[in-house]
Design a protein around this motif. Structure first.
Motif, short mmCIF file in Angstrom:
data_model
loop_
_atom_site.label_atom_id
_atom_site.label_comp_id
_atom_site.label_asym_id
_atom_site.label_seq_id
_atom_site.Cartn_x
_atom_site.Cartn_y
_atom_site.Cartn_z
N SER A 5 0.83 -1.19 0.00
CA SER A 5 0.00 0.00 0.00
C SER A 5 0.87 1.25 0.00
O SER A 5 2.05 1.20 0.38
N LEU A 6 0.28 2.34 -0.43
CA LEU A 6 0.93 3.65 -0.40
C LEU A 6 -0.14 4.71 -0.17
O LEU A 6 -1.31 4.50 -0.53
N ARG A 7 0.27 5.83 0.37
CA ARG A 7 -0.64 6.96 0.41
C ARG A 7 -0.82 7.43 -1.03
O ARG A 7 0.06 7.25 -1.87
N VAL A 8 -1.95 8.00 -1.32
CA VAL A 8 -2.27 8.38 -2.69
C VAL A 8 -1.23 9.34 -3.25
O VAL A 8 -0.77 9.17 -4.39
N PHE A 9 -0.80 10.32 -2.47
CA PHE A 9 0.18 11.28 -2.98
C PHE A 9 1.52 10.60 -3.27
O PHE A 9 2.23 10.98 -4.20
N GLU A 10 1.88 9.58 -2.48
CA GLU A 10 3.13 8.85 -2.72
C GLU A 10 3.03 8.04 -4.02
O GLU A 10 3.99 8.01 -4.81
N LEU A 11 1.89 7.43 -4.24
CA LEU A 11 1.68 6.68 -5.48
C LEU A 11 1.74 7.62 -6.68
O LEU A 11 2.37 7.32 -7.69
N ARG A 12 1.13 8.78 -6.55
CA ARG A 12 1.13 9.78 -7.63
C ARG A 12 2.56 10.22 -7.95
O ARG A 12 2.95 10.32 -9.11
N GLU A 13 3.36 10.46 -6.92
CA GLU A 13 4.75 10.87 -7.13
C GLU A 13 5.56 9.77 -7.81
O GLU A 13 6.35 10.04 -8.71
N ARG A 14 5.35 8.54 -7.41
CA ARG A 14 6.12 7.43 -8.01
C ARG A 14 5.73 7.19 -9.46
O ARG A 14 6.57 6.86 -10.29
N ALA A 23 -3.74 6.32 9.37
CA ALA A 23 -3.63 6.56 10.81
C ALA A 23 -2.85 7.84 11.10
O ALA A 23 -3.15 8.53 12.06
N GLU A 24 -1.86 8.16 10.24
CA GLU A 24 -1.02 9.34 10.48
C GLU A 24 -1.73 10.64 10.14
O GLU A 24 -1.38 11.70 10.66
N ASP A 25 -2.71 10.58 9.22
CA ASP A 25 -3.37 11.81 8.75
C ASP A 25 -4.79 11.44 8.34
O ASP A 25 -5.00 10.81 7.29
N THR A 26 -5.77 11.83 9.12
CA THR A 26 -7.16 11.44 8.84
C THR A 26 -7.69 12.02 7.54
O THR A 26 -8.68 11.55 7.02
N ARG A 27 -7.03 13.06 7.00
CA ARG A 27 -7.46 13.63 5.72
C ARG A 27 -6.96 12.78 4.54
O ARG A 27 -7.49 12.87 3.45
N GLY A 28 -5.95 11.98 4.78
CA GLY A 28 -5.36 11.18 3.71
C GLY A 28 -5.85 9.76 3.73
O GLY A 28 -6.54 9.33 4.65
N SER A 29 -5.49 9.04 2.68
CA SER A 29 -5.85 7.62 2.63
C SER A 29 -4.74 6.84 1.95
O SER A 29 -3.90 7.39 1.23
N HIS A 30 -4.74 5.56 2.23
CA HIS A 30 -3.84 4.62 1.58
C HIS A 30 -4.62 3.90 0.50
O HIS A 30 -5.84 3.70 0.62
N VAL A 31 -3.91 3.50 -0.54
CA VAL A 31 -4.48 2.62 -1.55
C VAL A 31 -3.70 1.32 -1.43
O VAL A 31 -2.47 1.34 -1.34
N ALA A 32 -4.41 0.20 -1.40
CA ALA A 32 -3.76 -1.09 -1.17
C ALA A 32 -4.30 -2.13 -2.14
O ALA A 32 -5.43 -2.04 -2.63
N LEU A 33 -3.46 -3.12 -2.39
CA LEU A 33 -3.88 -4.26 -3.21
C LEU A 33 -4.91 -5.07 -2.45
O LEU A 33 -4.82 -5.24 -1.23
N THR A 34 -5.87 -5.59 -3.16
CA THR A 34 -6.78 -6.59 -2.61
C THR A 34 -6.20 -7.95 -2.98
O THR A 34 -5.27 -8.04 -3.79
N PRO A 35 -6.73 -9.03 -2.43
CA PRO A 35 -6.27 -10.35 -2.87
C PRO A 35 -6.41 -10.53 -4.39
O PRO A 35 -5.52 -11.09 -5.03
N GLN A 36 -7.48 -10.02 -4.96
CA GLN A 36 -7.67 -10.11 -6.41
C GLN A 36 -6.60 -9.29 -7.15
O GLN A 36 -6.08 -9.73 -8.17
N GLY A 37 -6.27 -8.12 -6.63
CA GLY A 37 -5.23 -7.30 -7.24
C GLY A 37 -3.88 -7.98 -7.18
O GLY A 37 -3.10 -7.96 -8.14
N ARG A 38 -3.58 -8.60 -6.03
CA ARG A 38 -2.32 -9.32 -5.86
C ARG A 38 -2.23 -10.48 -6.85
O ARG A 38 -1.20 -10.71 -7.48
N GLU A 39 -3.32 -11.23 -6.99
CA GLU A 39 -3.34 -12.35 -7.92
C GLU A 39 -3.19 -11.86 -9.37
O GLU A 39 -2.46 -12.45 -10.15
N SER A 40 -3.86 -10.77 -9.70
CA SER A 40 -3.79 -10.23 -11.06
C SER A 40 -2.38 -9.80 -11.42
O SER A 40 -1.90 -10.10 -12.51
N ILE A 41 -1.70 -9.09 -10.52
CA ILE A 41 -0.35 -8.62 -10.84
C ILE A 41 0.63 -9.79 -10.87
O ILE A 41 1.55 -9.82 -11.68
N SER A 42 0.41 -10.78 -10.03
CA SER A 42 1.29 -11.97 -10.03
C SER A 42 1.20 -12.72 -11.35
O SER A 42 2.21 -13.19 -11.89
#
Length: 157
Positions: A57-66, A93-112
């Motif tokens: 997972s990453l915060r949305v802004f971190e994913l955007r930067e990468r 948890a660090e910033d209630t205004r922000g969010s993380h984006v994370a793989l789901t099990p389906q996302g993990r299987e798809s990328i694998s």
């Protein structure tokens, strides 16, 4: 001397060749990836970036930067991928205004499943078409242009 507003034949050939190669390569890789895995190149970019993180997972802004994407492009891409079950949002948890984006099990299987197919196509289409010397030259060229961009942006150009 060449007018700075014009390109020499050599410059034109290199520049237009680069742009055409980039677009045709992107279109080919996207079409093949969709056919092989049902994922688009943007899907693959998001999933593979998240898969490389220890907690997937990453915060949305971190994913955007990468990814080096515009905010609206990433927002729309994430929404589409959430609706397809590939990603999920998590509160930050660090910033209630922000969010993380994370793989789901389906996302993990798809990328694998998609990664070996995608990398095989990258090898056949791109890496096998160039010599080691050309590959080194491309790496050096990419690094020089990226450094020039960083310098120009830091100077306020």
């Amino acid at each position: 001397m060449t007018d700075p507003a014009e390109l020499s034949e050599r410059e034109r050939r290199a520049w237009h060749g680069f742009l055409t190669m980039q677009e045709d390569l992107r279109r080919h890789l996207n079409r093949q990836l969709l056919q092989d895995s049902g994922l688009s190149l943007p899907d693959y970019a998001v999933l593979s970036t998240l898969a490389m993180q220890p907690d997937e997972s990453l915060r949305v802004f971190e994913l955007r930067e990468r990814l080096r994407w515009e905010k609206s492009r990433l927002t729309h891409q994430i929404s589409r991928m959430i609706s397809r079950g590939l990603l999920e949002r998590r509160t930050c948890a660090e910033d209630t205004r922000g969010s993380h984006v994370a793989l789901t099990p389906q996302g993990r299987e798809s990328i694998s499943k998609a990664t070996p197919l995608y990398l095989g196509d990258v090898r056949r289409t791109f890496l096998d078409a160039v010599s080691p010397r050309q590959l080194d030259a491309l790496a050096a060229l990419s690094e020089a242009v990226l450094e020039n961009i960083r310098e120009r942006e830091s100077a306020g150009d």
